[in-house]
Design an enzyme around this catalytic site. Structure first.
Site, PDB file in Angstrom:
ATOM      1  N   THR A   1       1.475  -2.381  -6.072  1.00  0.00           N
ATOM      2  CA  THR A   1       1.608  -1.542  -4.878  1.00  0.00           C
ATOM      3  C   THR A   1       2.302  -0.237  -5.264  1.00  0.00           C
ATOM      4  O   THR A   1       2.809  -0.084  -6.381  1.00  0.00           O
ATOM      5  CB  THR A   1       2.468  -2.224  -3.784  1.00  0.00           C
ATOM      6  OG1 THR A   1       3.822  -2.245  -4.238  1.00  0.00           O
ATOM      7  CG2 THR A   1       1.993  -3.629  -3.463  1.00  0.00           C
TER       8      THR A   1
ATOM      9  N   TYR B   1      18.845  -3.856  -4.540  1.00  0.00           N
ATOM     10  CA  TYR B   1      17.620  -4.517  -4.068  1.00  0.00           C
ATOM     11  C   TYR B   1      17.776  -6.037  -4.228  1.00  0.00           C
ATOM     12  O   TYR B   1      17.458  -6.803  -3.297  1.00  0.00           O
ATOM     13  CB  TYR B   1      16.432  -3.992  -4.876  1.00  0.00           C
ATOM     14  CG  TYR B   1      15.073  -4.540  -4.481  1.00  0.00           C
ATOM     15  CD1 TYR B   1      14.395  -4.040  -3.376  1.00  0.00           C
ATOM     16  CD2 TYR B   1      14.460  -5.549  -5.228  1.00  0.00           C
ATOM     17  CE1 TYR B   1      13.146  -4.525  -3.027  1.00  0.00           C
ATOM     18  CE2 TYR B   1      13.216  -6.044  -4.885  1.00  0.00           C
ATOM     19  CZ  TYR B   1      12.557  -5.527  -3.783  1.00  0.00           C
ATOM     20  OH  TYR B   1      11.322  -6.020  -3.435  1.00  0.00           O
TER      21      TYR B   1
ATOM     22  N   ASP C   1      10.554   2.027  12.983  1.00  0.00           N
ATOM     23  CA  ASP C   1      11.396   2.084  11.787  1.00  0.00           C
ATOM     24  C   ASP C   1      12.335   0.892  11.923  1.00  0.00           C
ATOM     25  O   ASP C   1      13.109   0.815  12.894  1.00  0.00           O
ATOM     26  CB  ASP C   1      12.164   3.420  11.799  1.00  0.00           C
ATOM     27  CG  ASP C   1      13.213   3.512  10.696  1.00  0.00           C
ATOM     28  OD1 ASP C   1      13.526   2.486  10.065  1.00  0.00           O
ATOM     29  OD2 ASP C   1      13.732   4.633  10.504  1.00  0.00           O
TER      30      ASP C   1
HETATM   31  P1  NAP Z   1       5.142  -0.313  -0.241  1.00  0.00           P
HETATM   32  O1  NAP Z   1       3.904  -0.239  -1.027  1.00  0.00           O
HETATM   33  O2  NAP Z   1       6.192   0.725  -0.436  1.00  0.00           O
HETATM   34  O3  NAP Z   1       4.789  -0.449   1.329  1.00  0.00           O
HETATM   35  C1  NAP Z   1       5.822  -0.645   2.251  1.00  0.00           C
HETATM   36  C2  NAP Z   1       5.402  -0.158   3.627  1.00  0.00           C
HETATM   37  O4  NAP Z   1       6.556  -0.291   4.490  1.00  0.00           O
HETATM   38  C3  NAP Z   1       5.024   1.328   3.608  1.00  0.00           C
HETATM   39  O5  NAP Z   1       3.965   1.577   4.486  1.00  0.00           O
HETATM   40  C4  NAP Z   1       6.308   1.982   4.088  1.00  0.00           C
HETATM   41  O6  NAP Z   1       6.090   3.258   4.667  1.00  0.00           O
HETATM   42  C5  NAP Z   1       6.811   0.980   5.093  1.00  0.00           C
HETATM   43  N1  NAP Z   1       8.239   1.161   5.381  1.00  0.00           N
HETATM   44  C6  NAP Z   1       9.193   1.655   4.566  1.00  0.00           C
HETATM   45  N2  NAP Z   1      10.368   1.724   5.206  1.00  0.00           N
HETATM   46  C7  NAP Z   1      10.149   1.265   6.462  1.00  0.00           C
HETATM   47  C8  NAP Z   1      10.963   1.119   7.606  1.00  0.00           C
HETATM   48  N3  NAP Z   1      12.261   1.489   7.594  1.00  0.00           N
HETATM   49  N4  NAP Z   1      10.424   0.609   8.729  1.00  0.00           N
HETATM   50  C9  NAP Z   1       9.119   0.259   8.774  1.00  0.00           C
HETATM   51  N5  NAP Z   1       8.293   0.396   7.734  1.00  0.00           N
HETATM   52  C10 NAP Z   1       8.800   0.897   6.580  1.00  0.00           C
HETATM   53  O7  NAP Z   1       5.873  -1.703  -0.556  1.00  0.00           O
HETATM   54  P2  NAP Z   1       5.241  -3.124  -0.968  1.00  0.00           P
HETATM   55  O8  NAP Z   1       5.275  -3.229  -2.439  1.00  0.00           O
HETATM   56  O9  NAP Z   1       4.009  -3.396  -0.233  1.00  0.00           O
HETATM   57  O10 NAP Z   1       6.426  -4.049  -0.431  1.00  0.00           O
HETATM   58  C11 NAP Z   1       6.334  -4.784   0.790  1.00  0.00           C
HETATM   59  C12 NAP Z   1       7.434  -5.834   0.791  1.00  0.00           C
HETATM   60  O11 NAP Z   1       7.257  -6.687  -0.336  1.00  0.00           O
HETATM   61  C13 NAP Z   1       8.845  -5.248   0.650  1.00  0.00           C
HETATM   62  O12 NAP Z   1       9.746  -5.988   1.442  1.00  0.00           O
HETATM   63  C14 NAP Z   1       9.162  -5.449  -0.809  1.00  0.00           C
HETATM   64  O13 NAP Z   1      10.537  -5.492  -1.058  1.00  0.00           O
HETATM   65  C15 NAP Z   1       8.456  -6.770  -1.064  1.00  0.00           C
HETATM   66  N6  NAP Z   1       8.159  -7.030  -2.473  1.00  0.00           N
HETATM   67  C16 NAP Z   1       7.317  -6.201  -3.160  1.00  0.00           C
HETATM   68  C17 NAP Z   1       7.041  -6.503  -4.492  1.00  0.00           C
HETATM   69  C18 NAP Z   1       6.099  -5.663  -5.312  1.00  0.00           C
HETATM   70  O14 NAP Z   1       6.006  -5.920  -6.529  1.00  0.00           O
HETATM   71  N7  NAP Z   1       5.386  -4.713  -4.757  1.00  0.00           N
HETATM   72  C19 NAP Z   1       7.632  -7.604  -5.108  1.00  0.00           C
HETATM   73  C20 NAP Z   1       8.491  -8.397  -4.372  1.00  0.00           C
HETATM   74  C21 NAP Z   1       8.735  -8.115  -3.054  1.00  0.00           C
HETATM   75  P3  NAP Z   1       6.282   4.557   3.737  1.00  0.00           P
HETATM   76  O15 NAP Z   1       5.338   4.401   2.582  1.00  0.00           O
HETATM   77  O16 NAP Z   1       5.949   5.710   4.634  1.00  0.00           O
HETATM   78  O17 NAP Z   1       7.709   4.554   3.286  1.00  0.00           O
END
Ligand code: NAP
Length: 251
Positions: free
Chosen positions: A185, A150, A59
């Site tokens: 995602t 955020y 975490d």
């Molecule tokens: P996601 O689908 O929610 O996946 C995130 C992963 O990180 C999940 O497996 C989650 O586990 C895990 N996680 C959450 N809290 C954590 C912690 N404290 N320690 C370790 N792992 C943790 O998110 P995503 O969309 O792939 O986003 C990944 C990154 O890209 C993030 O930094 C996000 O801000 C960035 N981002 C995403 C987007 C977008 O449009 N999707 C756009 C810009 C930036 P759980 O599911 O069990 O919580």
């Protein structure tokens, strides 16, 4: 030779979404990857699917866990060339209605997490003249209703990227960030109802108008792979925007 041949890589939050796509593509490009997530089942599934070197869960809000996971990854890989700080969470709330506890939580994951991971990894990265890829967001560049905290965390991550890059330049360690727009995602799925309620516009229409299409996790993994590779050897302190033109447009 594959772009990331032999690179030893640790990716936080790589059990799902963008992190999983990064772990997958990096492995396909020749990297040796250690998967990490707060969700142990998801991490194991990713690792099994892609044939990762192993799993070292943490975490990212828990500094002791992060230090132990980085050390475990170093032990499994025999060193470290690339740290990808991907783990992140969203909070959907009007900024000044958000609880302070919730603000502290998102800051702990999105800013403090990458900070402690970089601290834990830096001696290994100096040894390998490696690099860090921080997954920030276009929310760190422009404001968005409902995403106030955020946006603040991602702006902080871009600034940490810049400062770490400059401070680390004499060591040969590069530090860059990626700033995606909306990508397909679970995080975005969770945001859709609140965005539709706030804008009164179907999310699909909003995305089509502002960024052409929803990004894919693979779109982001491609740019992360470039930044992690030796092809980007003069790239440091940068933040790469991937958003189908959203931030380029005034209308
Ligand atoms: P996601 O689908 O929610 O996946 C995130 C992963 O990180 C999940 O497996 C989650 O586990 C895990 N996680 C959450 N809290 C954590 C912690 N404290 N320690 C370790 N792992 C943790 O998110 P995503 O969309 O792939 O986003 C990944 C990154 O890209 C993030 O930094 C996000 O801000 C960035 N981002 C995403 C987007 C977008 O449009 N999707 C756009 C810009 C930036 P759980 O599911 O069990 O919580």
């Amino acid at each position: 030779m594959p772009e990331l041949e032999g690179k030893r890589v640790f990716v936080t939050g790589s059990g799902a979404g963008i992190g999983k796509a990064i772990a997958t593509l990096f492995t396909q490009r020749g990297a040796r990857v250690v998967v990490s997530d707060i969700n142990a089942d998801a991490a194991k599934q990713t690792a099994d699917e892609i044939g990762a070197v192993g799993v070292a869960n943490c975490d990212v809000t828990d500094e002791a866990q992060v230090q132990a996971a980085v050390q475990q990854a170093v032990d499994l890989l025999g060193g470290l060339d690339v740290l990808v700080n991907n783990a992140g969470i969203e909070v959907s709330s009007p900024l000044l209605q958000q609880s302070t506890e919730s603000f502290d939580k998102i800051y702990a994951v999105n800013v403090r997490g990458p900070f402690v991971a970089m601290k834990a990894a830096i001696s290994h990265l100096i040894e390998s003249k490696g690099n860090v890829v921080n997954i920030a967001s276009i929310a760190g560049i422009g404001g968005s209703p409902l995403l106030g905290s955020y946006c603040a965390t991602k702006a902080a991550l871009i600034q940490m990227t810049r400062v770490a890059a400059v401070e680390m330049r004499p060591t040969g360690v590069r530090v860059n960030a990626v700033c995606p727009g909306f990508a397909d995602t679970a995080m975005v799925e969770r945001l859709v109802p609140d965005f539709e309620a706030a804008t009164q516009v179907p999310f699909g229409d909003l995305v089509a108008m502002k960024q052409g299409r929803l990004g894919t996790p693979e779109d982001i993994a491609e740019v992360a792979a470039f930044l992690a590779s030796d092809r980007a050897s003069w790239v440091t302190g940068s933040h790469y925007v991937l958003d189908g033109g959203l931030t380029a447009s005034l209308v």
